[in-house]
Design a protein around this motif. Structure first.
Motif, short mmCIF file in Angstrom:
data_model
loop_
_atom_site.label_atom_id
_atom_site.label_comp_id
_atom_site.label_asym_id
_atom_site.label_seq_id
_atom_site.Cartn_x
_atom_site.Cartn_y
_atom_site.Cartn_z
N HIS A 189 6.57 1.69 4.72
CA HIS A 189 6.21 0.02 3.69
C HIS A 189 5.53 0.36 2.74
CE1 HIS A 189 5.83 -4.26 3.00
NE2 HIS A 189 4.71 -4.66 3.62
N TRP A 190 4.40 0.89 3.59
CA TRP A 190 2.70 0.83 2.86
C TRP A 190 2.23 1.82 2.18
CZ3 TRP A 190 -1.41 1.40 7.69
CH2 TRP A 190 -1.38 -0.26 8.06
N HIS A 191 3.41 2.98 2.07
CA HIS A 191 3.15 4.20 0.96
C HIS A 191 3.26 3.24 -0.42
CE1 HIS A 191 5.00 8.23 -0.65
NE2 HIS A 191 3.72 8.07 -0.83
N LYS A 192 2.38 4.28 -1.40
CA LYS A 192 2.95 3.23 -3.21
C LYS A 192 2.94 4.61 -3.60
CE LYS A 192 3.15 -0.97 -2.16
NZ LYS A 192 3.75 -0.84 -0.56
N LYS A 193 3.33 5.04 -4.69
CA LYS A 193 3.26 6.43 -5.62
C LYS A 193 2.12 5.44 -5.96
CE LYS A 193 8.64 7.60 -5.85
NZ LYS A 193 9.08 7.73 -6.34
N GLY A 194 1.61 6.84 -6.44
CA GLY A 194 -0.26 6.71 -7.58
C GLY A 194 -1.42 6.76 -6.55
N ILE A 195 -0.93 5.79 -5.07
CA ILE A 195 -2.29 5.43 -4.63
C ILE A 195 -2.79 7.22 -4.40
CG2 ILE A 195 -2.92 4.67 -2.61
CD1 ILE A 195 -2.13 2.50 -5.31
N LYS A 196 -3.87 7.61 -4.78
CA LYS A 196 -4.72 8.57 -4.21
C LYS A 196 -5.67 7.92 -3.19
CE LYS A 196 -4.34 11.09 -8.34
NZ LYS A 196 -5.74 10.88 -9.43
N GLN A 197 -6.07 7.20 -2.77
CA GLN A 197 -7.09 6.26 -1.38
C GLN A 197 -6.27 5.37 -0.71
OE1 GLN A 197 -10.24 8.16 -0.49
NE2 GLN A 197 -10.13 6.80 1.21
N TYR A 198 -6.08 5.61 0.36
CA TYR A 198 -5.82 4.43 0.81
C TYR A 198 -6.84 4.21 2.29
CZ TYR A 198 -0.63 5.77 0.07
OH TYR A 198 0.42 5.74 -0.49
N ASN A 199 -7.26 2.96 2.34
CA ASN A 199 -8.17 2.24 2.97
C ASN A 199 -7.57 0.98 3.92
OD1 ASN A 199 -10.35 3.01 1.07
ND2 ASN A 199 -10.28 1.81 -0.30
N ILE A 200 -7.75 1.83 5.06
CA ILE A 200 -7.47 0.82 7.24
C ILE A 200 -7.75 0.91 7.60
CG2 ILE A 200 -5.01 1.05 8.25
CD1 ILE A 200 -3.96 2.18 5.13
N TYR A 201 -7.64 -0.71 7.55
CA TYR A 201 -8.70 -1.58 8.49
C TYR A 201 -7.50 -1.54 10.14
CZ TYR A 201 -11.28 -3.95 12.40
OH TYR A 201 -11.72 -4.29 13.03
N GLY A 202 -8.12 0.04 11.16
CA GLY A 202 -7.92 -0.25 12.05
C GLY A 202 -7.12 0.62 12.80
N LEU A 203 -8.00 1.51 13.77
CA LEU A 203 -7.18 3.29 14.16
C LEU A 203 -6.73 2.84 15.06
CD1 LEU A 203 -7.92 6.32 14.44
CD2 LEU A 203 -9.19 5.45 15.84
N GLY A 204 -6.22 1.98 15.98
CA GLY A 204 -5.50 1.93 17.46
C GLY A 204 -5.47 2.87 18.05
N PHE A 205 -3.95 3.62 17.99
CA PHE A 205 -3.67 5.10 18.42
C PHE A 205 -3.73 6.10 17.62
CE2 PHE A 205 -4.33 4.82 23.72
CZ PHE A 205 -5.62 4.91 23.87
#
Length: 302
Positions: A189-205
């Motif tokens: 769901h998160w993956h998008k073409k053309g995105i070179k940098q993902y910034n995610i809040y939340g490590l979890g496990f």
């Protein structure tokens, strides 16, 4: 846990992750992707069945006749290219069988905290993070963390999940079931073409990060996390090397949310920001909730 049982246990974790992906691709009629995964998995499935058959004392509740019948049905559906039935057999029989084996092993073993592995993960994390290098991090105190509302549990696939409590609300960071399937669906769901940098809040496990990493072969991922206890528990009970050894993932320990706020303001068109919802539930700071709440549109933030 004996070496032979651990081998089965670890192999099954890998198989369950792969089979859930194959089922997903079968349902999307991406048969080439699904069949590639199945082809790579069949020998491992046979190894697991052979190893279980050779240790009947440990695995005595398992009916080998039923297992062999299931395997025969899978092979027949595979030969006949009956992919709808094949997906059903993997989902309702093979995955269920592997989960039952995992649950059997879990019922006879204990959660083992390995100090050496924990310290190795801490060192690996420090090499691929910011905000942790100046901290004096020692071994975790499970008793203290339990008093603070944290809890670590096995899932049915054999990996660990984390539970926590915030403002008298208890929640899980990951499913108690097939955690790799949940992580894969979220990453898709998160993956998008053309995105070179993902910034995610939340490590979890880290399961969602691992799957996003596998789908984004070139992109970098920065993980922002404010809860040091979550980081320490991830070091204690997960294989962080699966995420951080590639050199494309960085953890930013950001207890005051200042770095996250700056990053959100300065993102380029080739960057995107996502919030892991259970990690949002774990935010103890009103400022942190204010910064992230607009990015959790799929759920109430009240």
């Amino acid at each position: 846990m004996t070496v032979s049982v651990k081998k089965i246990f670890d192999r099954n974790i890998f198989l369950l992750g792969e089979l859930d992906k194959a089922i997903y691709y079968f349902r999307e009629q991406q048969h080439d992707k699904a069949l590639g995964i199945i082809a790579d998995s069949m020998d491992l499935i046979k190894e697991t069945i052979e190893d279980i058959a050779s240790d009947r004392e440990y695995f005595n509740p398992v009916s080998m006749d039923s297992v062999l019948e299931m395997l025969h049905s899978v092979l027949e559906a595979y030969k006949k290219e009956n992919y709808v039935l094949l997906a059903d057999l993997f989902e309702m029989q093979m995955v269920s069988f592997l989960c039952k084996i995992q649950e059997l092993i879990i019922s006879r073993e204990e959660i083992i905290f390995e100090e050496e592995e924990y310290l190795n993960n801490i060192n690996l994390l420090k090499e691929n993070s910011s905000g942790l290098s100046g901290l004096s991090i020692h071994s975790i105190d499970p008793g203290l963390l339990l008093k603070e509302g944290y809890r670590v549990e096995f899932t049915s696939c054999g990996l660990m999940t984390l539970a926590a409590e915030n403002k008298n609300t208890q929640f899980y960071f990951h499913t108690n079931g097939r955690v790799q399937s949940e992580a894969f669906i979220l990453a898709k769901h998160w993956h998008k073409k053309g995105i070179k940098q993902y910034n995610i809040y939340g490590l979890g496990f880290g399961y969602h990060i691992k799957e996003l990493l596998s789908l984004s072969e070139q992109a970098r991922i920065d993980i922002y996390e404010a809860d040091l206890n979550v980081i320490l528990l991830a070091c204690a009970f997960t294989k962080l090397s699966d995420i951080f050894k590639c050199g494309r993932v960085k953890l930013i320990f950001d207890p005051d949310y200042r770095k996250l706020s700056e990053r959100i303001r300065d993102m380029s068109k080739e960057e995107i920001f996502y919030v892991h919802y259970p990690s949002f539930q774990n935010i103890r700071s009103e400022e942190g909730r204010k910064i992230t709440k607009n990015y959790v549109s799929w759920s109430k933030t009240g």
